[in-house]
Design a protein around this motif. Structure first.
Motif, short mmCIF file in Angstrom:
data_model
loop_
_atom_site.label_atom_id
_atom_site.label_comp_id
_atom_site.label_asym_id
_atom_site.label_seq_id
_atom_site.Cartn_x
_atom_site.Cartn_y
_atom_site.Cartn_z
N LYS A 248 60.11 81.42 9.30
CA LYS A 248 60.38 80.07 9.81
C LYS A 248 61.31 80.12 11.01
N ARG A 249 62.34 80.94 10.91
CA ARG A 249 63.29 81.07 12.01
C ARG A 249 62.59 81.60 13.26
N GLU A 255 58.48 82.78 20.78
CA GLU A 255 57.10 82.47 21.13
C GLU A 255 56.15 83.53 20.59
N GLU A 256 56.61 84.35 19.66
CA GLU A 256 55.78 85.40 19.09
C GLU A 256 54.54 84.80 18.41
N PRO A 257 53.38 85.43 18.59
CA PRO A 257 52.18 84.97 17.87
C PRO A 257 52.38 85.05 16.36
N VAL A 258 51.67 84.21 15.64
CA VAL A 258 51.79 84.18 14.18
C VAL A 258 51.49 85.54 13.56
N THR A 259 50.48 86.23 14.08
CA THR A 259 50.13 87.54 13.53
C THR A 259 51.29 88.52 13.66
N LYS A 282 54.20 74.00 2.41
CA LYS A 282 53.17 72.95 2.42
C LYS A 282 52.51 72.80 3.79
N SER A 283 52.68 73.77 4.66
CA SER A 283 52.03 73.73 5.97
C SER A 283 51.73 75.15 6.42
N THR A 284 50.77 75.30 7.32
CA THR A 284 50.48 76.62 7.87
C THR A 284 51.56 76.99 8.87
N ARG A 290 54.47 73.61 15.27
CA ARG A 290 54.15 72.45 16.08
C ARG A 290 54.91 71.19 15.63
N SER A 291 54.97 70.94 14.34
CA SER A 291 55.61 69.71 13.83
C SER A 291 57.11 69.73 14.06
N ARG A 292 57.76 70.89 13.88
CA ARG A 292 59.21 70.96 14.07
C ARG A 292 59.59 70.85 15.53
#
Length: 295
Positions: A248-249, A255-259, A282-284, A290-292
């Motif tokens: 999460k941090r 900007e690291e990709p999720v992978t 509760k979110s991907t 994006r939401s934060r």
């Protein structure tokens, strides 16, 4: 300025902004979407709940700090912080400093008479300070003044003076609360600290309960039992939770990709990371980022 959690060779947390020349720093920390993992450090904390409510958990007690309240965290107290249930936000102003800033030198009167009675008192973990006493009003006033000085150049003398004055009223506040029997006797948790240190140091690696219990020098069964007695979850459950918090941090601060983040935080593939992350938040990962950032 956010705290980063780096450990030295003795598994003690190192704090951004603390220097040998001036061992003090101020952080504004938003805990609304982030849990501070279990940690401890030599520095003490004078903190203030600037917005929303904050929950602090130690191995002995859980403390809820409401907006507008201050709190002291003693040296080497193992704790974790997060947003309190029911609160939309949790933002703190944290003033962290090494006691040597006030003691000056070894066995000074400042150390022996004023600081050590608190620093060496294991009954004093976290002290919540409210404005319902004269000492509480003064303590909060000094903390607000310290926050205003955070971006001021050449303010070291004034900062040290305010910290000293805050300490003297903290001593008064602790005595008031002691008379009201607000402190409880803590127990020893050195083994648990050792287990936590191992997890924090190796969470990016593939580790098993055998690795954790072997490091602690106990059986896997005893490792699980003792850890659950303190944290109400198994070491492996905590490991997964810690990895998610670190992810999460990174999602918020880089900007690291999720992978990449999946592998950086110890997950062996991105699909498992996504499934685990969603289970806990509760979110991907992409939805979370994006939401934060839209707030």
């Amino acid at each position: 300025m956010e705290l980063s959690f780096i450990q030295d060779e003795n598994a003690v947390e190192l704090i951004d902004g603390i220097t040998y020349e001036f061992p003090y720093t101020m952080h504004e920390r938003d805990l609304s979407s982030y849990t501070v993992p279990w940690h401890w450090h030599e520095e003490v904390e004078f903190d203030y709940a600037y917005r929303g409510s904050i929950l602090i958990e130690t191995v002995n007690r859980t403390y809820t700090i409401r907006q507008g309240e201050a709190y002291f965290i003693n040296t080497n107290v193992m704790n974790t912080k997060r947003k309190a249930e029911g609160s939309s936000y949790a933002v703190e102003h944290a003033h962290l400093f090494h006691p040597i800033l006030l003691t000056g030198h070894y066995r000074s009167i400042f150390e022996t008479k004023y600081l050590n009675p608190i620093l060496k008192n294991r009954l004093v973990e976290v002290v919540i300070v409210k404005e319902n006493t004269e000492s509480g009003k003064s303590f909060l006033k000094f903390l607000r003044a310290l926050t205003r000085l955070a971006e001021t150049a050449n303010a070291e003398f004034e900062i040290r003076s305010l910290l000293s004055r805050a300490w003297t009223v903290l001593v008064q506040e602790i005595e008031i609360q002691r008379q009201k029997e607000l402190f409880e006797t803590p127990s020893r948790h050195e083994r648990t600290k050792d287990i936590l240190s191992f997890i924090h140091k190796h969470y990016q690696e593939k580790i098993t309960i055998a690795d954790i219990s072997g490091h602690a020098g106990i059986s896997a069964r005893e490792c699980i039992r003792s850890f659950k007695n303190t944290f109400h979850q198994t070491p492996m459950d905590y490991l997964i939770q810690y990895r998610v918090e670190q992810a999460k941090r990174l999602l918020l601060e880089t900007e690291e990709p999720v992978t990449n983040i999946a592998f950086m935080t110890g997950f062996n593939n991105s699909a498992y990371f996504g499934k685990t992350f969603k289970k806990h938040t509760k979110s991907t990962p992409k939805e979370f980022r994006r939401s934060r950032r839209q707030r």
